[in-house]
Scaffold this motif. Sequence first.
Motif, PDB file in Angstrom:
ATOM      1  N   ASP A  26      -4.665   0.169  -1.407  1.00  0.00           N
ATOM      2  CA  ASP A  26      -4.785   1.518  -1.998  1.00  0.00           C
ATOM      3  C   ASP A  26      -3.565   1.779  -2.891  1.00  0.00           C
ATOM      4  O   ASP A  26      -3.691   2.324  -3.992  1.00  0.00           O
ATOM      5  CB  ASP A  26      -4.800   2.595  -0.914  1.00  0.00           C
ATOM      6  N   ALA A  27      -2.404   1.372  -2.420  1.00  0.00           N
ATOM      7  CA  ALA A  27      -1.156   1.637  -3.148  1.00  0.00           C
ATOM      8  C   ALA A  27      -1.162   0.919  -4.496  1.00  0.00           C
ATOM      9  O   ALA A  27      -0.741   1.489  -5.518  1.00  0.00           O
ATOM     10  CB  ALA A  27       0.048   1.201  -2.312  1.00  0.00           C
ATOM     11  N   VAL A  28      -1.691  -0.296  -4.528  1.00  0.00           N
ATOM     12  CA  VAL A  28      -1.812  -1.008  -5.818  1.00  0.00           C
ATOM     13  C   VAL A  28      -2.745  -0.225  -6.738  1.00  0.00           C
ATOM     14  O   VAL A  28      -2.436   0.021  -7.912  1.00  0.00           O
ATOM     15  CB  VAL A  28      -2.343  -2.441  -5.614  1.00  0.00           C
ATOM     16  N   ALA A  29      -3.867   0.226  -6.203  1.00  0.00           N
ATOM     17  CA  ALA A  29      -4.823   1.001  -7.020  1.00  0.00           C
ATOM     18  C   ALA A  29      -4.179   2.289  -7.529  1.00  0.00           C
ATOM     19  O   ALA A  29      -4.366   2.680  -8.696  1.00  0.00           O
ATOM     20  CB  ALA A  29      -6.072   1.318  -6.205  1.00  0.00           C
ATOM     21  N   LEU A  30      -3.373   2.937  -6.702  1.00  0.00           N
ATOM     22  CA  LEU A  30      -2.728   4.188  -7.115  1.00  0.00           C
ATOM     23  C   LEU A  30      -1.733   3.935  -8.257  1.00  0.00           C
ATOM     24  O   LEU A  30      -1.713   4.674  -9.252  1.00  0.00           O
ATOM     25  CB  LEU A  30      -2.021   4.844  -5.929  1.00  0.00           C
TER      26      LEU A  30
END
Length: 336
Positions: A18-22
């Motif tokens: 999720d953090a990469v996507a954010l």
Amino acid sequence: MNDLKHRIIMDVDTGSDDAVALILAMLDETFDLQGITSVNGNLEVKLTTENTLRMVEFCNKQDTVKVYRGADLPIVSTLLPNTPQSMAPIPRREGESVPEGLHHASHIEVPKFTIKEEDDSAVVWLINKLRHEDDKSITIVAVGPLTNIALAMRSDPRIIPKIKRIVIMGGADAYAGSNSMAAEFNVWIDPEAMEIVLQSGCDITVVPLDATFSSYITPSDAEEIRAIGTPEANKVADLILKYGTAKMLKGRDEDELRIPIHDALALCSVRYPEVLFTRDVCCHVDTSHGIAYGETVIDKRRGITANQPNCRFAFKADRELFISWIKDVLIRAKDR
Ligand code: RIB
Ligand code: CA
């Protein structure tokens, strides 16, 4: 090249992918990120919210991107006696430390965050935001359990026609997640929520494990990303390796880890739909409470007996295009 601005809302259970996507959502200038809602999933919602706040502050977007804390429990699954979901770890007591180490969804290592979530809960904000949309121009990118989206739809169905598209990282055809013999994690945590969304009549693209496993990133790819040389590129490389090491995703004959950064692929497909190889299918969730609880079941009947499709389901993805998008976003951000 599809470079129209995309107005998006991200619903996340921030763990590493999720953090990469954010990071990519905040750096890719073709996205107009309207807000982020957090949900229970990889971690309890207090911690997924904190990890999300960490990423917003890490990208220095706290003035324009707001975070709304969402549901702390699934709609049904944890109410059931003796289901694995109901025996999930009790949310940690206040102050109890988060297990560091290999679990990819512990606190994301970034400088201490100072920003706070908004006062409105995720569902309240989603309803107010979507209710007042004039045109159908917001895409919801849901990369955690679908609890917030389903609760918002059930609470105020008037928002459904206001949603342009929903892109869901979730489900699987030929795979399962690590918690179940049959179900992918996001759907497994809240099967009923995914089924509510699938029955909503919205324009839905499902980005399942079949697609995310086929667009894996290797440690060598991660080091090429790190070589871009910015703090964001370095953090993306760290997060990819953290996820891969935690999951030890190694095939039998591979010499390298094949790391699926699930949530970033869902986001990539908003800008580059061609990254996914999809078929329109009828997909529903097994919400009986047996061994396959949470499995996404596709109607595989040929010909006229098959049910009408309710989603675009991605059976594969273009690994090269996915990785080149990640690098392109990070390189363009470097030159800004
Ligand atoms: O099954 C993968 C999904 O579950 C990803 O969204 C990951 O972040 C977890 O939420
Ligand atoms: Ca996720």
